[in-house]
Design an enzyme around this catalytic site. Structure first.
Site, mmCIF file in Angstrom:
data_model
loop_
_atom_site.group_PDB
_atom_site.id
_atom_site.type_symbol
_atom_site.label_atom_id
_atom_site.label_comp_id
_atom_site.label_asym_id
_atom_site.label_seq_id
_atom_site.Cartn_x
_atom_site.Cartn_y
_atom_site.Cartn_z
ATOM 1 N N GLU A 111 -26.396 -32.764 36.033
ATOM 2 C CA GLU A 111 -26.867 -32.074 34.835
ATOM 3 C C GLU A 111 -27.263 -30.631 35.151
ATOM 4 O O GLU A 111 -27.015 -29.722 34.353
ATOM 5 C CB GLU A 111 -28.047 -32.829 34.227
ATOM 6 C CG GLU A 111 -27.641 -34.150 33.570
ATOM 7 C CD GLU A 111 -28.817 -34.889 32.963
ATOM 8 O OE1 GLU A 111 -28.843 -35.046 31.739
ATOM 9 O OE2 GLU A 111 -29.704 -35.304 33.743
ATOM 10 N N GLU A 131 -26.467 -43.015 34.522
ATOM 11 C CA GLU A 131 -27.710 -43.381 33.851
ATOM 12 C C GLU A 131 -27.648 -44.701 33.110
ATOM 13 O O GLU A 131 -28.633 -45.457 33.070
ATOM 14 C CB GLU A 131 -28.134 -42.260 32.894
ATOM 15 C CG GLU A 131 -28.832 -41.078 33.565
ATOM 16 C CD GLU A 131 -27.864 -40.073 34.159
ATOM 17 O OE1 GLU A 131 -28.302 -38.997 34.586
ATOM 18 O OE2 GLU A 131 -26.646 -40.372 34.203
#
Length: 260
Positions: A111, A131
């Site tokens: 990210e 995730e």
């Protein structure tokens, strides 16, 4: 007792190196996130600094993102700093950041790279957003930035399956700018930084601001947004440097930027 910072910084000329230093995974708990945000704020606020280069120690991991071991041990708060986890919810950066990725970039590590202007990667680097398998979603920007910087179906593939994407694949899709041997990463990053620094500092800031403000707008709305006034662009247009560029070109010399 205060523990040592997991973020190291070093000024080299007009460049601020920011180094993740928490082996083996360079994972981020609340304090590490605040320290990273503070380093980014230093880059953004110091007029003597023009470019940031972010990398990590070692050659196995760039960052595993959220420190799940710390969470399991009770560090389950949300005090990640004023701009969210790893500074990924900040919208004020006026200095470019080069990400020199030396190893696996997973979760928040990926990210963070998605939020940088230029991405260099060693040949063995892999990216992943696992995730869903951990019970949550990549809500520190990865969910939508992956779709902006990669083809939509590839982003969905990575997000839904958690599979790893190698450096060559990432370069093929235009996310990675260059694949660089591990021991040359910082040299190449500094070469790119030096090229950026030849540009007028206020123009660089205006470019980053304008890109952020108009990237999701249709053409007409983008023109209206820029011509309607943006703080960094307005400073650039009213600056001495705005006249210095054309003057230096006409006089066949290098411009002497003042940043004002």
């Amino acid at each position: 007792m205060t523990r040592p910072s997991r973020i190291k910084t070093e000024v080299k000329g007009e460049v601020l190196e920011i180094i993740f230093d928490h082996p083996p995974a360079n994972a981020f708990d609340q304090q590490a996130s605040r320290d990273l945000d503070a380093a980014l704020t230093r880059l953004n606020d110091d007029p003597a600094l023009r470019v940031g280069i972010v990398t990590a120690t070692g050659d196995r991991m760039f960052s595993a993102g959220w420190d799940l071991k710390a969470v399991a041990a009770g560090d389950d708060g949300e005090d990640f700093g004023p701009h969210g986890f790893m500074g990924l919810n900040r919208h004020d950066m006026l200095k470019p950041v080069i990400c020199a990725i030396n190893g696996l970039a997973v979760g928040g590590g990926f990210e963070f790279a998605l939020n940088c202007q230029i991405v260099l990667a060693a040949p063995h680097v892999e990216f992943a957003l696992p995730e869903l398998a951990r019970g949550f979603i990549p809500e520190a920007g990865g969910l939508w930035r992956a779709h902006r910087k990669l083809p939509g179906n590839i982003a969905s593939d990575l997000l839904l399956t958690g599979r790893r994407m190698g450096a060559e694949e990432a370069k093929h899709y235009g996310f990675v700018n260059r694949i660089v041997p591990r021991d040359e990463l910082m040299t190449v990053a500094h070469e790119i930084a030096a090229q950026i620094i030849t540009g007028a500092p206020l123009a660089v800031a205006a470019l980053l601001e304008a890109t952020r403000e108009v990237e999701m707008l249709p053409d007409q709305a983008a023109f209206e947004k820029i011509l309607g006034g943006l703080p960094a662009r307005d400073r650039m247009r009213a600056s001495e440097d705005f006249s210095e560029g054309p003057r230096a070109f006409a006089e066949k010399r290098a411009p002497r930027w003042k940043g004002k």
